[in-house]
Design an enzyme around this catalytic site. Structure first.
Site, PDB file in Angstrom:
ATOM      1  N   GLU A  41     -39.226 -17.061  55.471  1.00 32.37           N
ATOM      2  CA  GLU A  41     -39.666 -18.409  55.107  1.00 32.37           C
ATOM      3  C   GLU A  41     -39.691 -18.588  53.584  1.00 32.37           C
ATOM      4  O   GLU A  41     -40.183 -17.720  52.856  1.00 32.37           O
ATOM      5  CB  GLU A  41     -41.062 -18.656  55.664  1.00 32.37           C
ATOM      6  N   LYS A 112     -40.771 -27.394  59.905  1.00 34.62           N
ATOM      7  CA  LYS A 112     -42.003 -26.735  60.342  1.00 34.62           C
ATOM      8  C   LYS A 112     -43.038 -27.756  60.806  1.00 34.62           C
ATOM      9  O   LYS A 112     -43.360 -28.706  60.089  1.00 34.62           O
ATOM     10  CB  LYS A 112     -42.554 -25.901  59.183  1.00 34.62           C
ATOM     11  N   CYS A 171     -43.638 -19.277  60.553  1.00 35.25           N
ATOM     12  CA  CYS A 171     -44.891 -18.754  60.006  1.00 35.25           C
ATOM     13  C   CYS A 171     -46.132 -19.238  60.759  1.00 35.25           C
ATOM     14  O   CYS A 171     -46.429 -18.771  61.849  1.00 35.25           O
ATOM     15  CB  CYS A 171     -44.961 -19.079  58.516  1.00 35.25           C
TER      16      CYS A 171
END
Length: 292
Positions: A41, A112, A171
């Site tokens: 990431e 995300k 994440c």
């Protein structure tokens, strides 16, 4: 199928352009070795380098895309190029992942959904993605990719080619199991999770990666950064977990590449032999809230 996770170390004294070129070189080193390569990431800028997000933001077809497109093509691999700070046409920022084909063509992007920061940092600077994203992959069948005969990989799908589906997350998404259930319902068999995970919560990283694999009976490929982002030490310890929850490979704390062979049939076998997913009960009515 063979996958390589490249655990890039982020050095605050290295320029973004220099790190792009270094990451591209690491991807090219996987030619003849891997079918799928995964990066972490926000490796171009650092997941906690909030003060650099605005300056380093770029469009989807910006410099990170072009560097990674050329690297994927040169290596002949499917490339999950980790994520970067995207600026859209309206000026909004996103934490965006990019998947490229072995020809270097863009296949999917994922913004995300769960932003980290608790009302500061990423949570306030970036917009949230709203779509679950899966990626169908077609891979040469075992023995047809040329690795055993000189190390040159072909990117095409011949007779007997293997097919699978990636589910994309990033994440902090790892803490929200409902996202992964949605990906599995959409056909995902490999869950790919690039991250910039703090070292102080490393035990959560490995625990949650294994949990997502067990509860979804899927492979988990979780690729983290090493180094330090804006003073935040990174966990490293990129990890590959099989559908039964067994750890197949795990990196250390420093920059390294982890390569592992995946038996794609193991997903179906696990789900058939222990069919827990079939026992899900959906649409249950929640209890009434207590009166104040």
């Amino acid at each position: 199928m063979r996958a390589s996770l490249i655990q890039i170390a982020v050095d605050p004294y290295e320029s973004v352009d220099s790190r792009r070129q270094r990451a591209a070189a690491l991807v090219r080193q996987q030619r003849g070795t891997a079918d799928l390569v995964v990066l972490p990431e926000l490796w171009p800028v650092g997941a906690f380098a909030y003060e650099s997000f605005e300056q380093e933001a770029e469009p989807v077809d910006g410099p990170t895309f072009w560097a990674m497109s050329k690297a994927a093509s040169d290596a002949g691999v499917w490339l999950h190029a980790g994520s970067f700070v995207e600026r859209d046409a309206e000026g909004a920022l996103y934490n965006t992942s990019l998947v490229l084909s072995p020809a270097g063509e863009p296949v999917r992007t994922y913004r995300k959904i769960h932003r980290f920061g608790f009302d500061k940092g990423e949570a306030t600077m970036m917009s949230a993605g709203e779509e679950l994203v899966t990626v169908p992959l077609t891979l040469p069948a075992a023995g047809q990719d040329g690795r055993d005969g000189g190390g040159q990989k072909g990117g095409g799908a011949g007779q007997g080619a293997e097919e699978t589906t990636l589910g994309l997350a990033t994440c902090y998404d790892l803490r929200f199991p409902e996202l992964f259930r949605g990906l599995v319902d959409a056909g995902a068999r490999l869950l790919v999770i690039p991250a910039g995970w703090p070292a102080r919560r490393r035990e959560h990283w490995t625990l949650l990666a294994r949990a997502r694999a067990v509860e979804n009976q899927s492979y988990v490929l979780a690729c983290a950064t090493a180094g330090t982002h804006a003073g935040v030490e990174q966990s490293g310890h990129s990890i590959v977990v099989d559908p039964w929850g067994e750890v197949l490979a795990e990196a250390g704390a420093d920059e390294e590449t982890v390569t592992v062979d995946l038996d794609l049939s193991r997903v179906a076998t696990t789900r058939e032999q222990f069919p827990a997913l079939k026992d899900r009960r959906l649409g249950l009515t929640p209890p009434p809230r207590p009166r104040a």
